[in-house]
Design an enzyme around this catalytic site. Structure first.
Site: not given
Ligand code: GDG
Length: 469
Positions: A157, A365
């Site tokens: 990821h 990322d």
């Molecule tokens: C890893 C990789 C890759 C955030 N704040 C709240 C909330 N979130 C949710 C977002 C989004 C998720 O968390 C974050 O996903 P990301 O992809 O931006 O980043 P990582 O957590 O670092 O994830 C990344 C991912 O895995 C998938 O493979 O894309 O590159 O680092 O969905 O919306 N959700 C809620 N409340 C919040 O306050 N419900």
């Protein structure tokens, strides 16, 4: 039909999918497990005095989960240690933050061997095994040692790091060699896959075989690009729900006569939060006439607070947000609303929709799902503008966003100004192109493509012979 066994450090199968708080990845994998039948295996999040090689089973909305308790030392060395203090920073090119502690590496190997010991007896002959993320790179090797010959796939990821940085890791070769016990390795982007291939060819002296094969350490593996996305329909439902619509109204009312810029990121140094605030500060300095017309809502839930680097960045961000607000705020306006809390998914969808600009500027990322959520939440007739770091995996597909170098405060400042002044026709044209990407990379497509590729991956021809050690 084979069963599917999903393995990840934490099991995020929702107890109640209707509650609307589960993420798209959890929903997609849970749906896959209902479709293929099977189970989701991982750490329970609990610690015990003495490790026992047994799993506790639970049914979570039709998905069987198998959970293992770990000893506190395992959690310190494997999870907080090697996973979060060594591999996470290194894979995000932060060699300066990477801990090179031998005990962490030992704990990582020990804990993966423990997972294998509990998992191996649960595996049936036709099962497909799908292991997720950097916590569990050696797990296929450990399962092979226990005689498991099933197809095993791995999905990373995070980004894969450049070879020149990976070699700073003692035992980097051992880590990469263990990946050759998988049948298929998936990456989010071609860039991460090419960096992996570069290590295999240039450092480990392996070969590229055919279109998607690599041969090294006397073994072969398939590699592939599987860009993850969001559950688009689920997200649109959340956006259109009562709470989603109410949150939109609330935000629109609180922003009256002002444009909202939104950022949503776990508190993590990879997300470029300090650089983002500095870029926004530059924008405020350079554009005094726009100051009172805009504000930044930065939603930043605390994560990994047990790790000291995360406490440090938290302190620095508090100070930076406070300083910018102190310098620029007026009696009825504050330039930054900085919130260390989480919101429900439907609330987030409403917040995104009310924002004229989505600011997604990680320094590095794997993909970044917030970029896709922001686009999906927009009003097609009056969409906002996505500013996206060129160093997010998502930039490989989302070239219609305003791509920026997140290290440059001047580029950030210019992009914010461009986004705020972009004419409607251009906003609509960009949004339509981006929304097509979001739909084409729906999380169900990602999941089904990976499972299909794993099912048809050529079998490991010959299993390696291991030393007793
Ligand atoms: C890893 C990789 C890759 C955030 N704040 C709240 C909330 N979130 C949710 C977002 C989004 C998720 O968390 C974050 O996903 P990301 O992809 O931006 O980043 P990582 O957590 O670092 O994830 C990344 C991912 O895995 C998938 O493979 O894309 O590159 O680092 O969905 O919306 N959700 C809620 N409340 C919040 O306050 N419900």
């Amino acid at each position: 039909m084979s069963r599917l066994i999903v393995v990840s450090n934490r099991v995020s199968a929702p107890k109640d999918p209707a509650a609307g708080s589960a993420g798209g990845l959890a929903m997609a994998l849970s749906a896959a497990l209902r479709k293929y039948d099977g189970l989701w295996f991982g750490w329970s999040g609990e610690t015990v005095e003495t490790f026992k090689a047994e799993a506790k089973f639970e049914d979570r909305a039709g998905v069987t989960v198998a959970l293992v308790d770990l000893e506190a030392q395992d959690v310190d060395e494997y999870y907080n240690g090697y996973a979060n203090k060594t591999l996470w920073p290194l894979f995000h090119h932060r060699v300066d933050l990477t801990a090179y502690e031998r005990s962490f590496g030992e704990g990582y190997e020990r804990t993966n061997a423990r997972f294998a010991e509990v998992l191996a007896p649960l595996i049936e002959p036709d099962d497909l095994i799908w292991i997720h993320d950097y916590h569990m790179i050696p797990l296929a090797r450990d399962l092979r040692r226990l005689g498991v010959t099933n197809r095993i796939g791995f999905f990373l990821h995070t980004p894969w790091p450049a070879r020149q940085l990976l070699v700073t890791l003692p035992y980097h070769r051992r880590l990469v060699e263990s990946l050759f016990d998988f049948d298929l390795i998936g990456f989010h982007t071609r860039e991460w896959m090419d960096l992996f291939t570069d290590y295999v060819v240039s450092e480990a002296k392996g070969d590229v075989t055919g279109e998607n094969g690599l041969e090294c350490f006397g073994r072969q593996v398939q590699v592939g690009v599987f860009p993850i996305g969001i559950d688009v329909d689920g997200f649109l439902e959340a956006r259109n729900s009562t709470l989603g619509a109410r949150t939109y109204d609330r935000m629109a009312a609180s922003a009256v006569f002002r444009s909202m810029i939104v950022g949503v990121d776990r508190l993590d140094y990879s997300k470029g939060l300090e650089q983002r605030l500095v870029g926004y500060e530059e924008f405020l300095h350079k554009n005094p006439s726009m100051r009172g017309d805009v504000f930044l809502l930065q939603v930043t839930p605390i994560s990994r607070d047990d790790v000291d680097t995360y406490q440090d960045i938290r302190g620095r961000l508090d100070a930076l947000a406070g300083r910018i607000n102190g310098e620029f705020a007026d009696m009825d306006w504050q330039p930054i609303r900085y919130l260390n809390r989480t919101y429900r998914r439907d609330q987030l969808a409403g917040i995104y929709r009310a924002a004229r600009v989505g600011l997604v500027t990680p320094l590095r990322d794997g993909m970044n799902l917030v970029a896709k959520e922001y686009v999906a939440a927009q009003n097609p007739e009056d969409p906002g503008v996505l500013i996206l770091s060129r160093f997010a995996g998502a930039a490989e597909q989302m070239g219609e966003a305003l791509l920026v170098n997140p290290f440059s405060r001047e580029e950030l400042s210019d992009a914010i100004k461009n986004a705020l002044t972009m004419p409607l026709a251009e906003r609509i044209r960009k949004w339509e192109a981006l929304m097509k990407v979001v739909r084409d990379t729906d999380v169900s497509i990602w999941r089904d493509d990976f499972v299909q590729a794993l099912m048809s991956a050529p079998r490991v021809k010959e299993l390696p012979v291991f030393d007793a050690a």
